[in-house]
Design a protein around this motif. Structure first.
Motif, PDB file in Angstrom:
ATOM      1  N   SER A   1       0.837  -1.194   0.000  1.00  0.00           N
ATOM      2  CA  SER A   1       0.000   0.000   0.000  1.00  0.00           C
ATOM      3  C   SER A   1       0.875   1.248   0.000  1.00  0.00           C
ATOM      4  O   SER A   1       2.016   1.209   0.453  1.00  0.00           O
ATOM      5  N   PRO A   2       0.350   2.366  -0.493  1.00  0.00           N
ATOM      6  CA  PRO A   2       1.107   3.615  -0.429  1.00  0.00           C
ATOM      7  C   PRO A   2       1.399   3.979   1.022  1.00  0.00           C
ATOM      8  O   PRO A   2       0.577   3.692   1.904  1.00  0.00           O
ATOM      9  N   PRO A   3       2.524   4.594   1.299  1.00  0.00           N
ATOM     10  CA  PRO A   3       2.855   4.965   2.679  1.00  0.00           C
ATOM     11  C   PRO A   3       1.919   6.029   3.219  1.00  0.00           C
ATOM     12  O   PRO A   3       1.594   6.999   2.534  1.00  0.00           O
ATOM     13  N   GLN A   4       1.478   5.851   4.442  1.00  0.00           N
ATOM     14  CA  GLN A   4       0.581   6.818   5.064  1.00  0.00           C
ATOM     15  C   GLN A   4       1.258   8.155   5.290  1.00  0.00           C
ATOM     16  O   GLN A   4       0.626   9.198   5.252  1.00  0.00           O
ATOM     17  N   THR A   5       2.563   8.111   5.549  1.00  0.00           N
ATOM     18  CA  THR A   5       3.282   9.350   5.829  1.00  0.00           C
ATOM     19  C   THR A   5       3.283  10.286   4.636  1.00  0.00           C
ATOM     20  O   THR A   5       3.449  11.480   4.764  1.00  0.00           O
ATOM     21  N   SER A   6       3.123   9.707   3.416  1.00  0.00           N
ATOM     22  CA  SER A   6       3.110  10.555   2.227  1.00  0.00           C
ATOM     23  C   SER A   6       1.703  10.774   1.697  1.00  0.00           C
ATOM     24  O   SER A   6       1.519  11.352   0.635  1.00  0.00           O
ATOM     25  N   LEU A   7       0.701  10.283   2.454  1.00  0.00           N
ATOM     26  CA  LEU A   7      -0.693  10.444   2.057  1.00  0.00           C
ATOM     27  C   LEU A   7      -0.958   9.890   0.668  1.00  0.00           C
ATOM     28  O   LEU A   7      -1.807  10.381  -0.072  1.00  0.00           O
ATOM     29  N   GLY A   8      -0.163   8.860   0.301  1.00  0.00           N
ATOM     30  CA  GLY A   8      -0.389   8.204  -0.982  1.00  0.00           C
ATOM     31  C   GLY A   8       0.134   8.963  -2.179  1.00  0.00           C
ATOM     32  O   GLY A   8      -0.200   8.636  -3.312  1.00  0.00           O
ATOM     33  N   THR A   9       0.981   9.994  -1.969  1.00  0.00           N
ATOM     34  CA  THR A   9       1.437  10.801  -3.093  1.00  0.00           C
ATOM     35  C   THR A   9       2.921  10.661  -3.358  1.00  0.00           C
ATOM     36  O   THR A   9       3.478  11.406  -4.130  1.00  0.00           O
ATOM     37  N   SER A  10       3.578   9.693  -2.723  1.00  0.00           N
ATOM     38  CA  SER A  10       5.015   9.547  -2.933  1.00  0.00           C
ATOM     39  C   SER A  10       5.290   8.987  -4.317  1.00  0.00           C
ATOM     40  O   SER A  10       4.466   8.285  -4.905  1.00  0.00           O
ATOM     41  N   PRO A  11       6.481   9.281  -4.886  1.00  0.00           N
ATOM     42  CA  PRO A  11       6.820   8.715  -6.190  1.00  0.00           C
ATOM     43  C   PRO A  11       6.819   7.201  -6.139  1.00  0.00           C
ATOM     44  O   PRO A  11       7.329   6.600  -5.204  1.00  0.00           O
ATOM     45  N   ALA A  12       6.238   6.558  -7.120  1.00  0.00           N
ATOM     46  CA  ALA A  12       6.205   5.097  -7.146  1.00  0.00           C
ATOM     47  C   ALA A  12       7.597   4.565  -7.422  1.00  0.00           C
ATOM     48  O   ALA A  12       8.337   5.116  -8.221  1.00  0.00           O
ATOM     49  N   GLN A  13       7.945   3.499  -6.732  1.00  0.00           N
ATOM     50  CA  GLN A  13       9.273   2.928  -6.883  1.00  0.00           C
ATOM     51  C   GLN A  13       9.213   1.558  -7.543  1.00  0.00           C
ATOM     52  O   GLN A  13      10.233   0.951  -7.799  1.00  0.00           O
ATOM     53  N   GLY A  14       8.022   1.038  -7.796  1.00  0.00           N
ATOM     54  CA  GLY A  14       7.906  -0.298  -8.367  1.00  0.00           C
ATOM     55  C   GLY A  14       7.117  -0.273  -9.660  1.00  0.00           C
ATOM     56  O   GLY A  14       6.559   0.737 -10.070  1.00  0.00           O
ATOM     57  N   ARG A  15       7.077  -1.417 -10.327  1.00  0.00           N
ATOM     58  CA  ARG A  15       6.315  -1.549 -11.558  1.00  0.00           C
ATOM     59  C   ARG A  15       4.855  -1.852 -11.246  1.00  0.00           C
ATOM     60  O   ARG A  15       4.522  -2.291 -10.164  1.00  0.00           O
ATOM     61  N   SER A  16       4.022  -1.623 -12.225  1.00  0.00           N
ATOM     62  CA  SER A  16       2.615  -1.982 -12.070  1.00  0.00           C
ATOM     63  C   SER A  16       2.502  -3.481 -11.849  1.00  0.00           C
ATOM     64  O   SER A  16       3.040  -4.271 -12.619  1.00  0.00           O
ATOM     65  N   VAL A  17       1.829  -3.868 -10.777  1.00  0.00           N
ATOM     66  CA  VAL A  17       1.697  -5.278 -10.460  1.00  0.00           C
ATOM     67  C   VAL A  17       0.905  -6.006 -11.540  1.00  0.00           C
ATOM     68  O   VAL A  17       1.138  -7.168 -11.839  1.00  0.00           O
ATOM     69  N   SER A  18      -0.022  -5.321 -12.160  1.00  0.00           N
ATOM     70  CA  SER A  18      -0.853  -5.946 -13.183  1.00  0.00           C
ATOM     71  C   SER A  18      -0.109  -6.141 -14.493  1.00  0.00           C
ATOM     72  O   SER A  18      -0.564  -6.859 -15.372  1.00  0.00           O
TER      73      SER A  18
END
Length: 231
Positions: free
Chosen positions: A62-79
Protein backbone atom coordinates in the motif's frame (compact mmCIF):
# COMPACT_ATOMS: atom_id res chain seq x y z
CA UNK A 1 13.69 -14.26 14.12
CA UNK A 2 16.12 -13.94 16.98
CA UNK A 3 15.92 -10.96 19.30
CA UNK A 4 19.38 -9.40 19.65
CA UNK A 5 20.41 -7.89 22.97
CA UNK A 6 21.37 -4.22 22.96
CA UNK A 7 22.30 -2.18 26.02
CA UNK A 8 21.82 0.99 23.97
CA UNK A 9 18.26 0.00 23.16
CA UNK A 10 17.53 -0.96 26.76
CA UNK A 11 18.42 2.56 27.87
CA UNK A 12 16.32 4.14 25.12
CA UNK A 13 13.35 1.89 25.84
CA UNK A 14 13.30 2.96 29.48
CA UNK A 15 13.07 6.56 28.28
CA UNK A 16 10.31 5.73 25.76
CA UNK A 17 7.80 5.18 28.54
CA UNK A 18 6.62 8.76 28.90
CA UNK A 19 3.74 10.16 30.93
CA UNK A 20 2.39 13.61 30.20
CA UNK A 21 -0.64 15.41 31.51
CA UNK A 22 -3.10 14.01 29.00
CA UNK A 23 -1.34 11.01 27.44
CA UNK A 24 1.05 8.17 27.97
CA UNK A 25 3.59 7.13 25.33
CA UNK A 26 4.64 3.50 25.18
CA UNK A 27 7.38 2.66 22.70
CA UNK A 28 10.35 0.39 22.21
CA UNK A 29 13.09 -0.36 19.70
CA UNK A 30 14.26 -3.93 19.17
CA UNK A 31 16.80 -5.57 16.89
CA UNK A 32 16.15 -8.91 15.19
CA UNK A 33 18.40 -11.20 13.19
CA UNK A 34 16.88 -12.43 9.91
CA UNK A 35 18.78 -15.71 10.13
CA UNK A 36 16.09 -18.34 10.38
CA UNK A 37 16.14 -21.02 13.04
CA UNK A 38 14.34 -24.37 12.83
CA UNK A 39 10.81 -23.15 13.52
CA UNK A 40 11.24 -20.14 11.23
CA UNK A 41 12.39 -22.38 8.39
CA UNK A 42 9.25 -24.50 8.70
CA UNK A 43 7.01 -21.45 8.74
CA UNK A 44 8.88 -20.00 5.78
CA UNK A 45 8.34 -23.13 3.69
CA UNK A 46 4.66 -23.11 4.57
CA UNK A 47 4.44 -19.39 3.80
CA UNK A 48 5.85 -19.84 0.30
CA UNK A 49 3.81 -22.97 -0.38
CA UNK A 50 0.61 -20.91 -0.26
CA UNK A 51 -0.78 -20.52 -3.79
CA UNK A 52 2.53 -21.70 -5.25
CA UNK A 53 4.56 -18.58 -4.47
CA UNK A 54 8.37 -18.48 -4.62
CA UNK A 55 10.63 -16.37 -2.34
CA UNK A 56 11.35 -13.95 -5.18
CA UNK A 57 7.77 -13.34 -6.26
CA UNK A 58 6.74 -9.72 -5.83
CA UNK A 59 3.56 -8.55 -4.14
CA UNK A 60 1.98 -5.13 -3.98
CA UNK A 61 2.33 -2.81 -0.99
CA UNK A 62 0.00 0.00 0.00
CA UNK A 63 1.11 3.62 -0.43
CA UNK A 64 2.86 4.97 2.68
CA UNK A 65 0.58 6.82 5.06
CA UNK A 66 3.28 9.35 5.83
CA UNK A 67 3.11 10.55 2.23
CA UNK A 68 -0.69 10.44 2.06
CA UNK A 69 -0.39 8.20 -0.98
CA UNK A 70 1.44 10.80 -3.09
CA UNK A 71 5.02 9.55 -2.93
CA UNK A 72 6.82 8.72 -6.19
CA UNK A 73 6.20 5.10 -7.15
CA UNK A 74 9.27 2.93 -6.88
CA UNK A 75 7.91 -0.30 -8.37
CA UNK A 76 6.31 -1.55 -11.56
CA UNK A 77 2.61 -1.98 -12.07
CA UNK A 78 1.70 -5.28 -10.46
CA UNK A 79 -0.85 -5.95 -13.18
CA UNK A 80 1.80 -5.55 -15.85
CA UNK A 81 -0.11 -2.64 -17.39
CA UNK A 82 2.50 0.04 -17.93
CA UNK A 83 -0.22 2.69 -18.17
CA UNK A 84 -1.81 1.64 -14.89
CA UNK A 85 -1.03 3.02 -11.44
CA UNK A 86 2.40 2.14 -10.10
CA UNK A 87 2.98 0.82 -6.61
CA UNK A 88 5.81 -0.39 -4.44
CA UNK A 89 6.34 -4.13 -4.28
CA UNK A 90 7.98 -6.52 -1.85
CA UNK A 91 9.42 -9.99 -2.27
CA UNK A 92 7.81 -12.87 -0.42
CA UNK A 93 11.05 -13.37 1.50
CA UNK A 94 11.18 -9.80 2.80
CA UNK A 95 7.46 -9.90 3.56
CA UNK A 96 8.06 -13.03 5.63
CA UNK A 97 10.78 -11.22 7.60
CA UNK A 98 8.37 -8.39 8.47
CA UNK A 99 5.61 -10.78 9.51
CA UNK A 100 8.02 -12.92 11.54
CA UNK A 101 9.26 -9.77 13.30
CA UNK A 102 5.71 -8.83 14.26
CA UNK A 103 5.07 -12.34 15.57
CA UNK A 104 8.24 -12.24 17.66
CA UNK A 105 7.60 -8.74 18.99
CA UNK A 106 3.97 -9.31 20.01
CA UNK A 107 4.08 -13.00 20.97
CA UNK A 108 1.96 -14.54 22.42
CA UNK A 109 -0.81 -11.92 22.32
CA UNK A 110 -1.08 -11.64 18.53
CA UNK A 111 -0.55 -13.86 15.50
CA UNK A 112 0.28 -12.09 12.24
CA UNK A 113 0.76 -15.20 10.12
CA UNK A 114 -2.17 -14.22 7.88
CA UNK A 115 -1.00 -10.63 7.35
CA UNK A 116 -1.06 -9.55 3.70
CA UNK A 117 1.34 -7.41 1.71
CA UNK A 118 -1.20 -4.59 1.33
CA UNK A 119 -1.07 -4.07 5.11
CA UNK A 120 2.53 -2.89 4.71
CA UNK A 121 4.07 0.13 3.02
CA UNK A 122 7.55 1.08 1.91
CA UNK A 123 8.44 4.52 3.20
CA UNK A 124 9.72 7.15 0.74
CA UNK A 125 12.91 8.04 2.61
CA UNK A 126 14.70 7.98 5.94
CA UNK A 127 14.13 11.71 6.42
CA UNK A 128 10.40 11.26 5.84
CA UNK A 129 10.22 8.62 8.57
CA UNK A 130 12.35 10.65 10.98
CA UNK A 131 10.07 13.63 10.46
CA UNK A 132 6.96 11.50 11.09
CA UNK A 133 8.39 10.01 14.30
CA UNK A 134 9.69 13.37 15.51
CA UNK A 135 6.35 15.03 14.80
CA UNK A 136 4.34 12.51 16.82
CA UNK A 137 6.69 12.32 19.77
CA UNK A 138 7.47 16.05 19.88
CA UNK A 139 3.80 16.99 19.85
CA UNK A 140 3.03 14.66 22.76
CA UNK A 141 6.19 14.86 24.88
CA UNK A 142 7.84 18.12 23.90
CA UNK A 143 10.65 18.58 26.42
CA UNK A 144 11.18 14.91 27.16
CA UNK A 145 11.60 13.98 23.51
CA UNK A 146 13.86 16.96 22.85
CA UNK A 147 16.41 15.46 25.26
CA UNK A 148 15.89 11.92 23.93
CA UNK A 149 15.83 12.46 20.18
CA UNK A 150 19.57 12.54 19.42
CA UNK A 151 20.31 9.44 21.50
CA UNK A 152 17.38 7.54 19.98
CA UNK A 153 18.39 8.04 16.35
CA UNK A 154 22.07 7.52 17.15
CA UNK A 155 21.27 4.18 18.80
CA UNK A 156 19.21 3.01 15.81
CA UNK A 157 21.87 4.14 13.35
CA UNK A 158 24.62 2.37 15.33
CA UNK A 159 22.63 -0.88 15.28
CA UNK A 160 21.35 -0.93 11.70
CA UNK A 161 23.19 1.76 9.60
CA UNK A 162 20.12 3.78 8.67
CA UNK A 163 21.37 5.02 5.31
CA UNK A 164 21.66 1.40 4.12
CA UNK A 165 18.10 0.47 5.10
CA UNK A 166 14.81 -0.02 3.37
CA UNK A 167 12.09 1.22 5.71
CA UNK A 168 8.66 -0.36 5.93
CA UNK A 169 5.59 0.33 8.05
CA UNK A 170 2.71 -1.85 9.18
CA UNK A 171 -0.68 -0.19 8.71
CA UNK A 172 -3.43 -2.78 9.21
CA UNK A 173 -7.14 -2.27 9.62
CA UNK A 174 -8.33 -1.41 13.12
CA UNK A 175 -9.28 -4.99 14.02
CA UNK A 176 -5.80 -6.32 13.19
CA UNK A 177 -3.81 -3.47 14.70
CA UNK A 178 -2.17 -4.39 18.04
CA UNK A 179 -2.46 -0.70 18.91
CA UNK A 180 -6.03 -0.39 17.68
CA UNK A 181 -7.47 0.00 21.16
CA UNK A 182 -9.99 2.58 22.30
CA UNK A 183 -8.19 5.56 23.73
CA UNK A 184 -5.22 5.26 21.36
CA UNK A 185 -4.31 8.75 20.13
CA UNK A 186 -1.73 7.69 17.52
CA UNK A 187 0.54 4.79 16.74
CA UNK A 188 3.21 3.66 14.31
CA UNK A 189 5.12 0.47 13.51
CA UNK A 190 8.36 0.99 11.54
CA UNK A 191 10.83 -1.64 10.30
CA UNK A 192 14.38 -0.64 9.38
CA UNK A 193 15.66 -3.49 7.21
CA UNK A 194 19.35 -3.78 6.36
CA UNK A 195 19.61 -6.53 3.77
CA UNK A 196 23.41 -6.62 3.96
CA UNK A 197 23.42 -7.11 7.74
CA UNK A 198 20.39 -9.45 7.56
CA UNK A 199 18.89 -7.52 10.43
CA UNK A 200 15.70 -5.59 11.22
CA UNK A 201 15.21 -2.89 13.83
CA UNK A 202 11.55 -2.70 14.79
CA UNK A 203 10.18 0.52 16.29
CA UNK A 204 6.56 0.31 17.48
CA UNK A 205 5.13 3.18 19.51
CA UNK A 206 1.75 4.51 20.57
CA UNK A 207 0.19 7.24 22.68
CA UNK A 208 -2.88 6.48 24.76
CA UNK A 209 -5.27 8.65 26.72
CA UNK A 210 -4.96 7.58 30.38
CA UNK A 211 -8.15 9.44 31.32
CA UNK A 212 -10.13 7.33 28.86
CA UNK A 213 -8.45 4.18 30.13
CA UNK A 214 -9.32 4.93 33.74
CA UNK A 215 -12.90 5.93 32.94
CA UNK A 216 -13.67 2.96 30.69
CA UNK A 217 -11.66 0.30 32.47
CA UNK A 218 -9.98 -0.79 29.22
CA UNK A 219 -6.29 -0.77 28.38
CA UNK A 220 -5.01 -3.19 31.00
CA UNK A 221 -1.40 -2.64 29.92
CA UNK A 222 -1.60 0.96 31.12
CA UNK A 223 -3.10 -0.12 34.44
CA UNK A 224 -0.32 -2.65 34.92
CA UNK A 225 2.29 -0.02 34.11
CA UNK A 226 0.76 2.18 36.77
CA UNK A 227 1.01 -0.62 39.32
CA UNK A 228 4.61 -1.39 38.38
CA UNK A 229 5.63 2.24 38.84
CA UNK A 230 4.68 2.04 42.51
CA UNK A 231 7.45 -0.47 43.27
Amino acid sequence: MKLLESTRFEAINSALSIKTGDSKIIGRIESYSCKMAGNDKQLYKRFNAEQGFTPHDLQALSPPQTSLGTSPAQGRSVSGDEDGPLCDTISRKTLFYLIATLNSAFHPDYDFSDAKSHEFSKEPSLQWVMNAVDSNLSATAVDHYRTLRTALWAAIDHEISLNECDIYSYNPDFASDPFGEDGCLWSFNYFFYNKKLKRIVFFPCRAINPLYVLDSGVGSDFAMDEDEDRY
